[in-house]
Design a protein around this motif. Structure first.
Motif, PDB file in Angstrom:
ATOM      1  N   TYR A   1       0.821  -1.212   0.000  1.00 11.79           N
ATOM      2  CA  TYR A   1       0.000   0.000   0.000  1.00 11.79           C
ATOM      3  C   TYR A   1       0.856   1.264   0.000  1.00 11.79           C
ATOM      4  N   ILE A   2       2.045   1.201   0.594  1.00 11.61           N
ATOM      5  CA  ILE A   2       2.931   2.371   0.604  1.00 11.61           C
ATOM      6  C   ILE A   2       3.411   2.699  -0.802  1.00 11.61           C
ATOM      7  N   TYR A   3       3.962   1.680  -1.524  1.00 12.71           N
ATOM      8  CA  TYR A   3       4.519   2.011  -2.837  1.00 12.71           C
ATOM      9  C   TYR A   3       3.477   2.039  -3.953  1.00 12.71           C
ATOM     10  N   ALA A   4       2.351   1.337  -3.777  1.00 11.46           N
ATOM     11  CA  ALA A   4       1.349   1.291  -4.851  1.00 11.46           C
ATOM     12  C   ALA A   4       0.289   2.379  -4.717  1.00 11.46           C
ATOM     13  N   LEU A   5       0.114   2.926  -3.512  1.00  8.51           N
ATOM     14  CA  LEU A   5      -0.948   3.914  -3.308  1.00  8.51           C
ATOM     15  C   LEU A   5      -0.465   5.177  -2.603  1.00  8.51           C
ATOM     16  N   LEU A   6       0.212   5.037  -1.462  1.00  8.29           N
ATOM     17  CA  LEU A   6       0.588   6.205  -0.679  1.00  8.29           C
ATOM     18  C   LEU A   6       1.597   7.098  -1.402  1.00  8.29           C
TER      19      LEU A   6
END
Length: 384
Positions: free
Chosen positions: A239-244
């Protein structure tokens, strides 16, 4: 954000309902006598093919190239999104959707073969490449149980094949409980196919982890705890690299990025769900149940032929992109063989099936398979 939270809460509730209502029976046992000559002959002919052609069952250089392509297709768009160089909304959506195709390719090709142990003879390589599933937000340990053990062993058997486990508003088997709204499932199911992967990476893995622990799969000391911690760490990273990071770096509202992220998963969800569903939820497939003693009226090989369907066998692109899963029969009876060999093996499998009077279901095109799958959903929507 409120809409996203509502969606996630709804998905979590559906999974909890499944956990409460879905009780597994003792594992069915397959006959060792029925069709025994067929399975022995098929295994011998497959082994003879590899010996005669001096080939191993694992990946070839073309598979290695495809692995690089799929990983690039997934990661490069995300790297561009995190670079801060994207200046238009349409580029945000385009990059996420391209990444979605890469995600589907990793799931159906790279990790699929790796977690079946067919990518390489080296177990460490299979384990390493199996982690690509964690990189796209899912979990390799859960997949091995759900797919390799429960689905591949007990295909289309209610309460044993976890792929038949669905929310109450979806009915994938004639043996499942009927509700009046199932008559409309052939219409609304495509939306739920689309959100299936975002449900998977957000809630379903955690629910399955708990359920599989209760089934005895995580019985070693601290195994459940370690798996849970690992799962949380992998998913947070995703979620950090794909969204945040894209939310922070792009010059538009986070709502735009979130919608594009969901669009990526919708593309992946549709692709993955359709490919796996048209292999088993079809009018030609059977949904057998064990007798009172828990014995199936066939051996395991015969069961796989009766419950599985191929599609679009002449499409080279489809074969390449979806990891040979249009040859589902070959995959189910030869899960330890890398998919790059399926086309060469299909004649052996089909001829042996015909020789022994076994079913060998094939749909000529992807469109024909989807059409038949839709018909099956409508049939399952009719009150018994």
């Amino acid at each position: 954000m409120a809409i996203y939270k509502l969606l996630m809460n709804t998905l979590f509730c559906f999974e909890i309902v499944n956990l409460i209502k879905y009780n597994y029976i003792d594992n069915p046992k397959f006959s060792r006598d029925i069709n025994a000559d067929f399975s022995k002959t098929l295994r011998n002919r497959i082994n003879t093919y590899f010996k005669t052609h001096d080939k191993n069952r694992n990946a070839n250089p073309a598979m290695v190239i495809k692995t690089i392509v799929m990983l690039s297709l997934f990661f490069i768009p995300l790297i561009i999104l995190a670079s801060g160089l994207v200046s238009t909304v349409w580029m945000i959506f385009m990059l996420y959707i391209i990444s979605g195709f890469g995600m589907a390719g990793i799931g159906m090709s790279v990790m699929h073969d790796a977690l079946h142990g067919s990518y390489s003879k080296n177990k460490k390589i299979n384990t390493f490449l199996g982690y690509t599933f964690n990189l796209i937000g899912a979990n390799a340990a859960i997949w091995k149980i759900q797919h390799n053990i429960l689905h591949h062993t007990y295909t289309n058997i209610d309460h044993a094949d976890d792929d038949l486990n669905a929310p109450f508003f979806l009915r994938f088997s004639p043996n499942a409980k009927y509700y009046w709204l199932h008559q409309y499932q052939y219409i609304y199911i495509w939306f739920f196919y689309g959100i299936s992967t975002i449900s998977w990476i957000t809630t379903k893995d955690f629910v399955r982890l708990k359920r599989y622990k209760e089934m005895g799969f995580f019985d070693k000391k601290n195994e459940y705890k370690k798996t849970l911690i690992s799962m949380v760490a992998w998913k947070l990273s995703y979620y950090i690299y794909a969204l945040l990071l894209p939310m922070i770096m792009v010059q538009f509202s986070w709502c735009v990025v979130l919608l594009a992220f969901i669009s990526m998963h919708f593309v992946t969800g549709i692709l993955v769900s359709v490919v796996f569903q048209i292999a088993h939820i079809m009018p030609v497939n059977t949904f057998p149940l064990p007798d009172e003693q828990g014995i199936m009226n066939d051996n395991w090989y015969g069961h796989q032929f009766a419950t599985t369907c191929n599609f679009s066998p002449k499409s080279n692109f489809l074969f390449w992109f979806i990891g040979g899963l249009n040859y589902q029969i070959e995959h189910h009876v030869l899960p330890d063989v890398c998919h790059v060999h399926y086309k060469k093996l299909t004649k052996i499998v089909a001829d042996t099936a015909q020789e022994f009077g076994m079913p060998y279901h094939v749909k000529k095109s992807l469109f024909a398979a989807i059409s038949d799958h839709t018909k099956m959903l409508r049939m399952l929507g009719v009150k018994p």
